[in-house]
Structures are given as C-alpha cells and as structure tokens.
Design an enzyme around this catalytic site. Sequence first.
Site, short mmCIF file in Angstrom:
data_model
loop_
_atom_site.label_atom_id
_atom_site.label_comp_id
_atom_site.label_asym_id
_atom_site.label_seq_id
_atom_site.Cartn_x
_atom_site.Cartn_y
_atom_site.Cartn_z
N CYS A 188 -2.44 8.79 2.90
CA CYS A 188 -2.33 8.40 1.49
C CYS A 188 -3.64 8.61 0.75
O CYS A 188 -3.62 8.96 -0.44
CB CYS A 188 -1.92 6.93 1.40
N GLU A 191 0.89 -1.17 0.00
CA GLU A 191 0.00 0.00 0.00
C GLU A 191 0.91 1.21 0.00
O GLU A 191 1.59 1.49 0.99
CB GLU A 191 -0.93 -0.01 1.21
#
Length: 458
Positions: free
Chosen positions: A264, A230
């Site tokens: 993010c 990720e």
Amino acid sequence: MTGFTTTNPTTGRTEKEFAGLDDNGVQDVLARSSAAYSSWRTLAAQERAAILERVADAYDERSRELGELIATEMGKPLQQAIGEAELAGSIYRWYAQHGPDLLRDEQLDPQGAQESLVQTEPIGPLVGVMPWNYPYYQVARFVAPNLMAGNTILLKHAEICAASSEVMAEILHTAGVPQDAHINLFASHDQIADMIADERIRGVSLTGSERAGSAVAANAGKHLKKSVLELGGSDPLIVLDDADLERVARIVATARLSNAGQACNSPKRVFVPRESVDAFVATVVEVFEGATVGDPLDESVDVGPLSSVGARDGVVEQVERAAQQGARIHTGGDALEKDGAFMRPAVLTGVTREMDAYSEEIFGPVAVIHAVDSVDEAVELANDVPYGLSGSVWGTDLERAQEVADRLDVGMAYVNEHGTTLPGLPFGGVKRSGFGRELGRWGMGEFVNVRLRRTAVE
C-alpha cells in the site's frame, strides 16, 4: 461453510485446503473469546510482556521457516519474506519492552481534588481482518499492542494465508497466550459481519481494500463499535532538482519491485523535473529489465509472482488500459507465458488526469513516472488523488525538502526515504487510505479505555 485454499502462485497448483467455520462455530468462538477476556485482562502487564518477548524470540528463531512458508503461499522472494518475519518479531519485542510503561496510571494535576488519575484499560474482544501482502507484519501491528493491552483477538486472515495464520497462532499459544485469547478463524465475510454486530465484540481492525473497509466501517458504525482501517494507497514520490537523480531512480525502481509492487505504501507515482525525466526513466527501465523474475525460493530472484493469477491479470489489464488511453509503456506490462502469476515489470509515462491509471491504485510491479515543471505542480499532482497513506520528497537541501514534505496530504511524510516502518513509529493514512493509527504508543491507544478516577477532598 466457506473453505480457505492455499495455491502456490509460482506453480498455480493448489497445495492445501482448510475447512471453514460453520455457523454454530461463530457463537462458539464469540463465547470463548469473551470468557478468555475476563482472565487475560487481569494478568499482570509484565506477564503479558514476557509472553510477547517469547513470541518475538520465536519469530527470530524461525524466520527462515516462516519466510519459506509465505514465499510459497503468496510469492514473496525469500530474503524479503525472512525480513518480514524478523520485522514482525521486532514489533512483538517493542511492545513487550514498552507496553507496561504505556499502560501505567498517569497522575494529572488534581485541579481542586485530592487526586485525578488516568487509567488505561482494555475494552474487550476484537476482530482483526488481515490482508495477504504482508502476512506476518500486518498481523503483528494489530495483535501485539492489543494482546499487550489485555484485549482478546479473533483473527480472520486472507483466504490465501491460511497456512501462515495457523503458524502464527501456534507461535502465540506456545509462547503462553491462552488458546481462547487469540483464535484463528477461517470465516466468511458474512460471518465476520455477524461477529462485528455481536455485543461481545468491542472493536474491529481491517487492513485491505477500500471496498472492504467501507463495508466494515459501516457495520461497525451501525453497532457503535470502534474501528481502525488501513486501506489503499497511491503514494507520491517527489524528486527535487538538487537530488542525486541516478541514486533516487535506482531506489525507486527497487522499491517498486519489492514484494512485486504489492504494498500500500510503495511509491506508485513519481514526479521528476521535466529536464531530468528522460534520464530518470532510462535508469528505472534499466533496473526493471535487469531484474530476475522467477521462483521466490530461489535467492537469486528479485521479483516473484503476484499473489494469484487473478491479481496478475488485473494489473496487466490496468497497464494495457493505460496504453489504450494514451500512456506510453517503456518496458514490460505483459504476463509471462509460464505457469504461475508472473508478469514483466512495467514503466509508464504520459499518464494524464483523464486516464484510469492516474487515480487508481496499481497493486503490482509498475512504476508511473510524471514529468513536472515546478515543485508546486508536483505537490498539486501528488495531492490530487483520493488516497493519502504516505509520500516522500528527495533532495540535498533538507530544509527545502522538509517544507515540501509538509505540503503533502498524507499520514506519513518522508524525506530521503520512502515507506520506512519501525515498531515505534505511527502507521496510518488520511482521506480514503483509512483512519486510526497502528504501531508505537499510538497503536496501543486505539482499543483501550482511557478511564478517569477522581477523588475529591473531604
């Protein structure tokens, strides 16, 4: 032997240092994790679930203590930090409640045999490399499903999160996870690379930068190990012409200020109809200028420091470079003249393809707002970056908004919300935002062996 250091980003003072793992220790933890796997995997799923339930209880009971710890460790405002601890607890609880069912054997159509059975089994010791921006939540995404599945964990947290990583390990062990089934590591990057290469390690999960993800994926691929990544995000948020512009502008501003913009999946690029952009920008500027920047332990504070002075200086430099290249700064963007890693939240417009800020991720309290002449232009610009974590579309005509959301090249597309994360929903991106999925049944499926047992008719 690399040491880890906790530096309070509010004061800039070093509060504690932690001794790193020596090279002999690498072999020791690998042997311990491998040995623990033999017994942990055989523990009944319901017993592992009961342990995770106790972990969840501890996160709920200790949420304020845990929140205060990361507020001083990486600067998250206290109420957000407490909320993160509670979210982590909910992830452990979800896997405690649903994990045993996800691990049950599945009978298939026999297809000419007496029986065709699918069994779900753990694969072995795993390495987890975790980031600093959500110290509890991102660990829970990796640890909860994999302990539930019967794997063992070697966890290397970010260097600035040594204190919280020790507390997380203590919670797990107190709840009943064997000491060697979850081992907290103060390891160097080279030591982690050696662990990934070791035949006893069966997989690796990393949440972090593109650069780190590329290095880990290359090493894992070389040694034929499963990896889940990720990585970065530059999430688009598209405002349709029928949206409640005032409301959406305030939501956008609040989202970009949350965790000082260090997420993010924060909406980093906002696309607004040209005829409405001035009013939209004015509202975002109003919220940014009205936000209180200060000590994250002060519950009246909206925005804490960035994680470090270096991180703050990097974001300030990105904003300054955007302005030098022709973007307009409507407010903020400068470092505050005080101790710690503080900056004034910034709003940028006029960012074009030729500018660095167009495609790079700005990991701080900065909103980049684009004026667009059509939905097609908004979608084109939204997809015109190397990242694809998540994105959102806002409007009152839900069918139309859903159609636009379906055109986004992302792993998670939202309508009238952005970045929602819940234990039962899959989390992950496409393109350079990584691969693999965490949370829900998908997170349970990444590091397991789906084994077929077929019995023929005599």
